[in-house]
Motif scaffolding. Structure first.
Motif, mmCIF file in Angstrom:
data_model
loop_
_atom_site.group_PDB
_atom_site.id
_atom_site.type_symbol
_atom_site.label_atom_id
_atom_site.label_comp_id
_atom_site.label_asym_id
_atom_site.label_seq_id
_atom_site.Cartn_x
_atom_site.Cartn_y
_atom_site.Cartn_z
ATOM 1 N N LYS A 30 -3.003 -2.293 -14.218
ATOM 2 C CA LYS A 30 -3.591 -3.583 -14.036
ATOM 3 C C LYS A 30 -3.808 -3.769 -12.536
ATOM 4 N N PRO A 31 -4.780 -4.603 -12.198
ATOM 5 C CA PRO A 31 -4.779 -4.874 -10.502
ATOM 6 C C PRO A 31 -3.604 -5.253 -10.062
ATOM 7 N N THR A 32 -3.157 -4.809 -8.715
ATOM 8 C CA THR A 32 -2.016 -4.935 -8.310
ATOM 9 C C THR A 32 -2.022 -5.133 -6.655
ATOM 10 N N LEU A 33 -1.502 -6.094 -6.161
ATOM 11 C CA LEU A 33 -1.490 -6.032 -4.687
ATOM 12 C C LEU A 33 -0.034 -5.534 -4.260
ATOM 13 N N ASN A 34 -0.120 -4.546 -3.442
ATOM 14 C CA ASN A 34 0.988 -4.039 -2.524
ATOM 15 C C ASN A 34 1.154 -5.041 -1.405
ATOM 16 N N TYR A 35 2.251 -5.816 -1.553
ATOM 17 C CA TYR A 35 2.586 -6.710 -0.474
ATOM 18 C C TYR A 35 3.628 -6.200 0.573
ATOM 19 N N TYR A 36 3.162 -5.944 1.814
ATOM 20 C CA TYR A 36 4.074 -5.485 2.831
ATOM 21 C C TYR A 36 4.048 -6.371 3.961
ATOM 22 N N ALA A 54 1.616 -9.845 7.420
ATOM 23 C CA ALA A 54 2.015 -9.301 5.858
ATOM 24 C C ALA A 54 0.375 -8.953 5.485
ATOM 25 N N ALA A 55 0.371 -7.717 4.949
ATOM 26 C CA ALA A 55 -0.559 -7.196 4.249
ATOM 27 C C ALA A 55 -0.730 -7.260 2.677
ATOM 28 N N LEU A 56 -1.677 -7.475 1.972
ATOM 29 C CA LEU A 56 -1.664 -7.362 0.647
ATOM 30 C C LEU A 56 -2.934 -6.504 0.378
ATOM 31 N N ARG A 57 -2.577 -5.272 -0.022
ATOM 32 C CA ARG A 57 -3.607 -4.388 -0.221
ATOM 33 C C ARG A 57 -3.622 -4.042 -1.667
ATOM 34 N N TRP A 58 -4.741 -3.404 -2.190
ATOM 35 C CA TRP A 58 -4.731 -3.009 -3.675
ATOM 36 C C TRP A 58 -4.160 -1.619 -3.854
ATOM 37 N N ASP A 59 -3.454 -1.589 -4.849
ATOM 38 C CA ASP A 59 -2.887 -0.423 -5.224
ATOM 39 C C ASP A 59 -2.876 0.137 -6.504
ATOM 40 N N ARG A 63 9.695 -5.915 4.569
ATOM 41 C CA ARG A 63 9.738 -6.231 3.084
ATOM 42 C C ARG A 63 8.744 -5.766 2.352
ATOM 43 N N ARG A 64 8.704 -5.235 0.847
ATOM 44 C CA ARG A 64 7.623 -4.833 0.107
ATOM 45 C C ARG A 64 7.872 -5.632 -1.244
ATOM 46 N N GLU A 122 -4.918 -9.447 5.373
ATOM 47 C CA GLU A 122 -3.753 -9.326 6.268
ATOM 48 C C GLU A 122 -3.533 -10.770 6.700
ATOM 49 N N TRP A 123 -2.526 -11.396 6.873
ATOM 50 C CA TRP A 123 -1.849 -12.514 7.217
ATOM 51 C C TRP A 123 -0.962 -12.418 8.246
ATOM 52 N N ARG A 124 -1.203 -13.360 9.123
ATOM 53 C CA ARG A 124 -0.063 -13.891 10.176
ATOM 54 C C ARG A 124 0.985 -14.432 9.296
ATOM 55 N N LEU A 125 2.241 -14.021 9.798
ATOM 56 C CA LEU A 125 3.228 -14.548 9.094
ATOM 57 C C LEU A 125 4.442 -15.080 10.092
ATOM 58 N N HIS A 126 4.921 -16.432 9.984
ATOM 59 C CA HIS A 126 5.689 -17.116 10.587
ATOM 60 C C HIS A 126 6.888 -17.544 9.639
#
Length: 160
Positions: free
Chosen positions: A62-68, A52-57, A85-86, A31-35
């Motif tokens: 293949k390995p994928t991060l779901n960016y939300y 923003a959260a980047l979590r494994w999907d 946004r995703r 998880e990231w703080r986003l400005h």
């Protein structure tokens, strides 16, 4: 939708990659703080503050991060609105990253050795430059130009 809650626990220090910057998809997970600032050509500036959260999907071969990302946008006149946004992030090879839209269409690719990319959307041209030199702080700067759009968007990420 992911729920973003601030943790009151003491955070463990972020481990840097061997080069001090981003190398692997796993480095982005978390998880990231986003400005964000969106600066229109006429000088009007919108600001976004959120997370923003980047979590494994596991729904991919293949390995994928779901960016939300979710947060609030403040317009130049002070109006505030919710925004989200995703995207999906993948890594076809070490140091190379693919970014897909939320509907799984290709968006752009970049590498750590050349952290630049572009995307044509109709007649509007999107150009991005990623910066990872101060990892785990990172930044994406978009320059968008076309008949319908003309702005610069700077997104700064810091670990939560």
């Amino acid at each position: 939708m992911p729920d973003f809650q601030e943790s009151s626990e003491t955070e463990e220090p972020i481990k840097l990659t061997s080069s001090g910057g981003l190398l692997d998809l796993k480095d982005l997970a978390g998880e990231w703080r986003l400005h964000r600032k969106i600066i229109q050509q006429n000088g009007d500036t919108f600001s976004f503050i959120g997370k923003a959260a980047l979590r494994w999907d596991s729904g991919w071969e293949k390995p994928t991060l779901n960016y939300y990302e979710q947060g609030e946008v403040t317009s130049p006149n002070g109006n505030v609105m919710s925004a989200e946004r995703r995207y999906f992030w993948q890594q076809p090879q070490r140091g190379v990253f693919d970014v897909l839209f939320d509907d799984k269409r290709y968006f752009h690719s970049f590498s750590t050795s050349n952290p630049n990319a572009h995307h044509l959307c109709g007649d509007d041209h999107y150009v991005v430059h990623y910066r990872f030199e101060t990892w785990p702080l990172w930044c994406a700067t978009w320059q968008v130009k076309g008949p319908r759009k003309d702005y610069t968007m700077v997104s700064e990420y810091s670990p939560l």
